[in-house]
Design an enzyme around this catalytic site. Structure first.
Site, PDB file in Angstrom:
ATOM      1  N   CYS A  28      -4.765   2.255  -3.972  1.00  0.00           N
ATOM      2  CA  CYS A  28      -3.533   2.805  -3.410  1.00  0.00           C
ATOM      3  C   CYS A  28      -2.338   1.867  -3.504  1.00  0.00           C
ATOM      4  CB  CYS A  28      -3.709   3.236  -1.961  1.00  0.00           C
ATOM      5  SG  CYS A  28      -4.960   4.497  -1.742  1.00  0.00           S
TER       6      CYS A  28
ATOM      7  N   LYS B  35     -10.309   0.280  10.657  1.00  0.00           N
ATOM      8  CA  LYS B  35     -10.587  -0.920   9.870  1.00  0.00           C
ATOM      9  C   LYS B  35     -10.980  -2.087  10.781  1.00  0.00           C
ATOM     10  CE  LYS B  35      -7.214   0.386   6.332  1.00  0.00           C
ATOM     11  NZ  LYS B  35      -7.922   0.880   5.156  1.00  0.00           N
TER      12      LYS B  35
ATOM     13  N   ASP C 225       3.175  -4.022   7.797  1.00  0.00           N
ATOM     14  CA  ASP C 225       1.935  -3.255   7.690  1.00  0.00           C
ATOM     15  C   ASP C 225       0.778  -4.206   7.966  1.00  0.00           C
ATOM     16  OD1 ASP C 225      -0.352  -2.002   6.882  1.00  0.00           O
ATOM     17  OD2 ASP C 225       0.348  -1.539   4.853  1.00  0.00           O
TER      18      ASP C 225
ATOM     19  N   GLN D 108      -4.531  -4.624   7.258  1.00  0.00           N
ATOM     20  CA  GLN D 108      -5.590  -5.524   6.783  1.00  0.00           C
ATOM     21  C   GLN D 108      -5.549  -6.882   7.468  1.00  0.00           C
ATOM     22  OE1 GLN D 108      -7.984  -4.510   4.980  1.00  0.00           O
ATOM     23  NE2 GLN D 108      -7.212  -2.705   3.888  1.00  0.00           N
TER      24      GLN D 108
ATOM     25  N   HIS E 152       0.859  -1.175   0.000  1.00  0.00           N
ATOM     26  CA  HIS E 152       0.000   0.000   0.000  1.00  0.00           C
ATOM     27  C   HIS E 152       0.904   1.237   0.000  1.00  0.00           C
ATOM     28  CE1 HIS E 152      -2.758   2.988   1.772  1.00  0.00           C
ATOM     29  NE2 HIS E 152      -3.733   2.215   1.335  1.00  0.00           N
TER      30      HIS E 152
END
Ligand SMILES: Cc1ncc(COP(=O)(O)O)c(C=O)c1O
Ligand SMILES: Cc1ncc(COP(=O)(O)O)c(C=O)c1O
Lengths: 406, 148, 406, 148
Positions: free
Chosen positions: A359, A221, A195, A198, A118
C-alpha cells in the site's frame, strides 16, 4: 528482558500444533488471551450501549469505555479529552485531512510529505489538495528511504502549511525523527500530522514530548481487535474542528430548524455506537503491553531484527532493501524470484509473510522495485522463527516454487 | 503430447519457459484492440490484457504488467491458445480452463499445455494468480458481444 | 413458532443467576454463542488481515470476509456488489448524505423527511442542506407519529429530490410503508434513503422488492458485534459515488502526481482494515436469525408486544404513547414520575429499559413529551419478563424511587 | 436538625419538596449573570444554571431545564445553600458535597439538607443526577476566578 516463552503461551493461535511462524505483524498482530477475554466479557457480562446510566450493565459498559479512553491517553501521555476513538488509522487520517486540512489550507499552500507514506496517510491529502488547489511536495529521501533532518530542513519553507508523515514506514521500517520534524514544522508555523500505525505497537510514544498536532493509530496492529483506532489531536485544534459524522451521542440537542448543539471534545467526534468491545479490547492490549514494558518490547524487536539481518547477510540469494533498519520490519527479495512466489513457498513451510507493494505505492520511485517480501516481527517471535525463515529462504528456487503447484 | 504433459519435469519447464519468455508480451498502442486492466485484490498482480477481434475471430492478444510466475505463465499460455480461435472456440477453452482450476471434469484435449495448472486447486492461494489473465480475456470477449 | 427457552440458552448473559430482564434491545441486542464463537475463531484460528492470499490464514480470513458479504446480500436479497461494510448505521447514513446527497442536490432542492428520525439519520442532511442551501421539509405525521401514504403523497412535490426516512422508528416502533414511499418518490424522480437500523433485526427485508436507493443498518442491534454496519446502495448509484475515506485496500494504484485508480464497488468504499471479526460476527448473526426464521422472529415480537400492551392498559398509572404499535418498541411514562427515576427503579428490580429522548430529539413536537421510558423486545424475551415488568411498574411511586437513594 | 436529617422519612420529604417546588427555578434574562448549560452524557438531564457574583459574593443562583427528581432536588438545594456565600465558603461546601457523593469523610454541618444525598454512592447510576447542578456551579465559580 522479555520472556518470549511465557508471552507465546498468552496467544491461543500460537498454541496449536500447526507450527505457525507468523512474520506479518505489520499487517495485523495476533491477539493475546487478555484482549480476547476483554471482548468476551463485554458479550457475556455487560452487553449494553454506552453513555447511558439507566441500568447497571449500561453504566458498567460506559464506565469501562471512559476508563479505556483514560488508559489510552495515559499510554501516550496526553489528556483523555484529546483522544478520539475511530474505526482505525484510515478513518483517523481521513478525518484530519477533511475536517482540519480543508479548513485551514488555502489555494497555493503546500502539503509536505514523503514517498514512504501508506495510502491511508497520503491519499486523503491528495483529495484535499485537489479540492483546494494546494500543492503536494515531497521531502527527498536518502537512498535507504530515510528522512534526514537535513533534507527536511531544506524541503521546508514558508508556504508549507501541513507536514504529513509516517512515524515508522510500513515498508522500510525506518523510524522518523518526529520530535525534530515537529519542531521545525512549528518554527515555520505549520502543523504536523503523523501516521503512527507502525510506531505505537513497538515503542513508548510520548505525544506531549513529540509535540505533534495530530497522531493516528490502529488497535489491530497492537494486539487489539480490528475496527478500532485512535485519533489524537491537540485540544485547541479539536475544539475548533467539526466532526465528520453527525448522529446519536455526539449532540446535546437539535431542533427542526437544523440547529445542532454539539457536545464537547471528544464526544462530539463519536457519533453513533462505537466499537465498544473494540475499545475495551484496545484498553486490555495496552494493559498487556504495559505489563511487558514497552522498553522490553523495543529491545526484543531490535535484537531479533539484528539477528535476522545478520543471518540474511549470510545468504547470497537475497537482496535486502533496508539493511540499516533497527525496527522489526525487513524488506527483501530473493534474486530472480517474484515476491509472491516466494511468499507462497514460505507459506508451504508454515511461514506467514507478506509480498507486494504494501500500500505504499509510490515508494518504488525510491527503492527501485515494485514488490518486496516484508517480514515483520513482534513480541511473540523468536530466534527459532528466524532460523526456520532463513532455512527456507536459503533453499528456495524458482523450480521449487513452481513444483508446489504442479 | 498428452503423455508428456503428465511428467512434472516437463510441466515445470513449460511454466518456467513461459515465465522467462512470455509470449505476446508488451502492449500495443492501437485502438482496434480492446483492453482490460486487472489488479487482483491482493494488490500485487497488476496486468493489462489487450485483444483484437474481427468478425468473431480473435486476431491477436497482448499482455503486460507486474505479475508472479503463475500469472505470467498462465496468461502467456492463454494468449497462445486463444489467438486465431473464434469466439465460440475460445469460450469453450476458457470454460474448460476454469473447470480444471475448480477441480471439476474438463476437456483436457483443448487445453493443451495449460493443463500444467491442473493441480493449482491444491494451493488455494495461487488460484487468483492462475486465473487473472483468463478472467481478463473472458470479460473482454463477453463485453465485446454485448457491444455488438 | 419460536422456542424461547432454547433460544435463551444460546445467550451466555441470560444464563447467569442475576435475573436480568433485558428490555433494551433497541439500544443494542445481546449476543448469542454463535456470534461470540465467530469472533473467537478469528482471534484463535485465522487472525490475519484480509484481501491477501500470501498465506493460509490470510486467505481463510479473506474468503470468510467475502462470504460474509454474500451472506448479508442474500439476507436482504440484493447483489454482493451492492453491500458496503461500514462501522455502523451512523457511518452509512453520513456517507450517503455527503457522497451522494451533496453531489446530486442543488440550491433550492428539497429533502423530505419526518420528525421521528434518529439523529444519525437526519443530522447529516442538516449539514448537507446548510452547505448547499437545500430545504428540509417534514411529512406531517398523524397523532400517533405515523407516516400515512396520504400525508406523504400530499407532502411530495417536484422540488423534492431526496426522501430520508426511518423504516421503523426507534421511539414509537411504527413500521413505515417503505415500498409505497419508494414508489411515490421515484414517480417524482426522487431518491429514497432509508434508515433500517430498527427494522432489519426484526423482520425479513427484501430490498429489491422495496426498491429503495439506499438502506443502512447496524450489526449490534441484530445480535452481532458493535463497530460494524452496512450500507446498501443500488449498484448504479454506488458506481457513481466517490468514497468518503481513501486508503489501503480501496485503490488499485496511485502515483506521486495524485492520480488514483480506485477499485470497483464495493471495495472502493472500504479503505483501511475493516472490522474483520465484526463482519464475521454479523454473518454468524444472520445465520442464527435465518435458522430461527425471520417470520418467527416477527411473530414472537408481535405476540409479546400485544401481550405487553394489554397488560399496560390495565395499569392506571401509565401513559402509553404508541398504543397501536405492532412492533416490540413501546413508549410510555408513569404518571408524575420522571422517566429516569422510573428507569432507575426498574433497574433496582433487574429490569433494563431506557429513558430519555432516544436521540430523536424533534419528536417531542409530535408526542408532546420530551422524555419517555422505552421498552424494546427481542427474540429472547418472554411473557414472564413482561409480567415482572408490569408488576414493578404497577408498584412504582415517587416515594419508592427516592427511597432507593436515601 | 442534624438528628432529624437521619430520618429517612424526613429526607424523602425534603427531596420531594425540592422536586415539586424547586427553589430559585426559572432563568433570568440578565447579562450580569454567567451561565452554564449542562447536558449530561445520558442525554436526558439537560439543565442550565446561572450565577451572579459581585465582589466575591454569590448574589443569586437560578436554574431550569428538563431533569429527574434527583437532579432537580439536588440543584435546588444547592442554590439555597450557596446564595449569599462568598466564593471561598461556596467552594468549601461544594468540596464537601463531592466528598460525600464519593463516600469519603466530609463536613456534615456545612451541607445541611444536602446530606439527603449521602447514600447516592450506593446507586452509581444516579451519581450523575445528584451532581449535575453542583458541577455547573463549580465550573461557573472556577471560570469566574480565571476571568478576573
Ligand atoms: C433508528 C436508528 N437509526 C440509527 C441508529 C444509529 O445506529 P448506530 O448507533 O449503530 O450507528 C439507531 C441506533 O440507535 C437507531 O435506532
Ligand atoms: C503506516 C500505516 N499507516 C496506516 C495504515 C492503515 O491502518 P488501518 O488499515 O488499520 O486503517 C497502515 C496499515 O496497513 C500502515 O501500515
Amino acid at each position: 528482558m522479555l520472556d518470549v516463552t511465557k508471552i507465546r503461551k498468552d496467544f491461543p493461535i500460537l498454541n496449536k500444533d500447526d507450527g505457525l511462524i507468523y512474520l506479518d505483524s505489520a499487517a495485523t498482530s495476533l491477539k493475546p488471551k487478555k484482549v480476547i477475554d476483554a471482548v468476551l466479557a463485554y458479550y457475556q457480562d455487560y452487553t449494553a450501549n454506552i453513555h447511558r446510566g439507566d441500568y447497571r450493565l449500561s453504566l458498567m459498559a460506559s464506565e469501562l469505555y471512559d476508563k479505556a479512553r483514560e488508559n489510552v491517553a495515559d499510554f501516550v501521555n496526553v489528556s483523555a479529552t484529546e483522544i478520539i476513538f475511530t474505526s482505525g488509522s484510515t478513518a483517523s487520517l481521513n478525518q484530519v485531512a477533511y475536517q482540519f486540512g480543508l479548513d485551514i489550507l488555502q489555494a497555493g499552500d503546500v502539503i509536505l510529505t514523503t514517498e514512504t507514506e501508506h495510502a491511508s496517510s497520503i491519499l486523503p491529502w491528495y483529495q484535499v489538495a485537489k479540492k483546494i488547489n494546494a500543492k503536494i511536495e515531497y521531502v527527498p529521501l536518502n537512498n535507504e528511504g530515510l528522512i534526514t533532518i537535513e533534507n527536511f530542513t531544506k524541503a521546508m519553507h514558508d508556504q508549507v502549511k501541513i507536514v504529513v508523515t509516517t512515524h515508522v514506514s510500513n515498508v522500510l521500517g525506518h523510524v522518523n525523527p518526529i520530535k525534530e520534524l515537529a519542531r521545525i514544522t512549528h518554527d515555520h508555523d505549520g502543523y504536523i500530522v503523523v501516521d503512527g500505525a507502525q510506531a505505537i505497537p513497538h515503542m513508548l510514544i510520548d505525544l506531549k514530548d513529540l509535540d505533534v498536532d495530530f497522531y493516528a493509530f490502529s488497535g489491530h496492529k497492537m494486539l487489539a481487535p480490528t475496527g478500532v483506532g485512535v485519533l489524537y489531536g491537540k485540544r485547541c485544534w479539536l475544539d475548533k474542528m467539526l466532526p465528520l459524522f453527525y448522529g446519536g451521542g455526539s449532540n446535546a440537542r437539535f431542533d427542526k430548524q437544523g440547529n445542532i448543539t454539539l457536545k464537547n471534545t471528544p464526544e462530539k467526534f463519536e457519533a453513533g455506537t462505537p466499537s465498544i468491545e473494540g475499545v475495551l479490547g484496545l484498553s486490555a492490549a495496552i494493559d498487556y503491553l504495559r505489563d511487558i514494558g514497552m522498553d522490553n518490547v523495543l529491545m526484543h524487536e531490535e535484537e531479533l531484527s539484528k539477528y535476522l539481518l545478520t543471518k540474511l547477510h549470510e545468504l547470497n540469494n537475497v537482496i535486502i532493501y533496508n539493511p540499516s533498519v533497527k525496527s522489526g520490519i525487513i524488506a527483501l527479495n530473493v534474486k530472480n524470484i517474484f515476491s509472491q512466489d516466494v511468499a507462497a513457498y514460505l507459506d508451504h513451510h508454515h511461514i506467514a509473510v507478506r509480498s507486494g507493494n504494501h500500500c505504499a505505492k509510490i515508494l518504488n520511485n525510491v527503492i527501485q522495485v515494485t514488490d518486496t517480501i516484508r517480514c515483520s516481527l513482534y513480541i511473540y517471535n523468536t530466534k527459532e522463527d528466524i532460523d526456520e525463515f532463513i532455512r527456507v529462504l536459503k533453499d528456495v528456487t524458482l523450480e521449487k516454487c513452481i513444483d508446489l503447484i504442479i | 503430447m498428452s503423455e508428456m504433459l503428465k511428467d512434472p519435469m516437463i510441466l515445470r519447464q513449460l511454466i518456467m519457459d513461459h515465465y522467462e519468455f512470455p509470449r505476446n508480451h508488451g502492449l500495443v498502442d492501437d485502438t482496434t484492440y480492446s483492453q482490460k486492466h486487472m489488479a487482483s485484490e491482493s494488490c500485487i498482480d497488476d496486468i493489462v490484457v489487450q485483444v483484437k477481434i474481427i468478425d468473431d475471430k480473435i486476431i491477436d492478444i497482448r499482455f503486460d504488467g507486474v505479475a508472479c510466475t503463475i500469472s505470467t505463465a498462465s496468461t502467456s499460455m492463454m494468449t497462445e491458445l486463444l489467438i486465431d480461435k473464434t469466439r465460440l472456440e475460445a469460450k469453450k477453452i476458457i470454460e474448460a480452463y476454469f473447470m480444471m482450476i475448480d477441480n471439476q471434469r474438463y476437456d483436457e484435449a483443448i487445453l493443451n499445455e495449460a493443463i500444467a495448472f491442473s493441480n493449482v486447486y491444491k494451493q488455494p492461494n495461487r488460484i487468483k494468480c492462475a486465473t487473472i489473465g483468463w478472467k481478463a480475456i473472458k470479460e473482454l470477449i463477453e463485453e465485446g458481444e454485448v457491444n455488438e
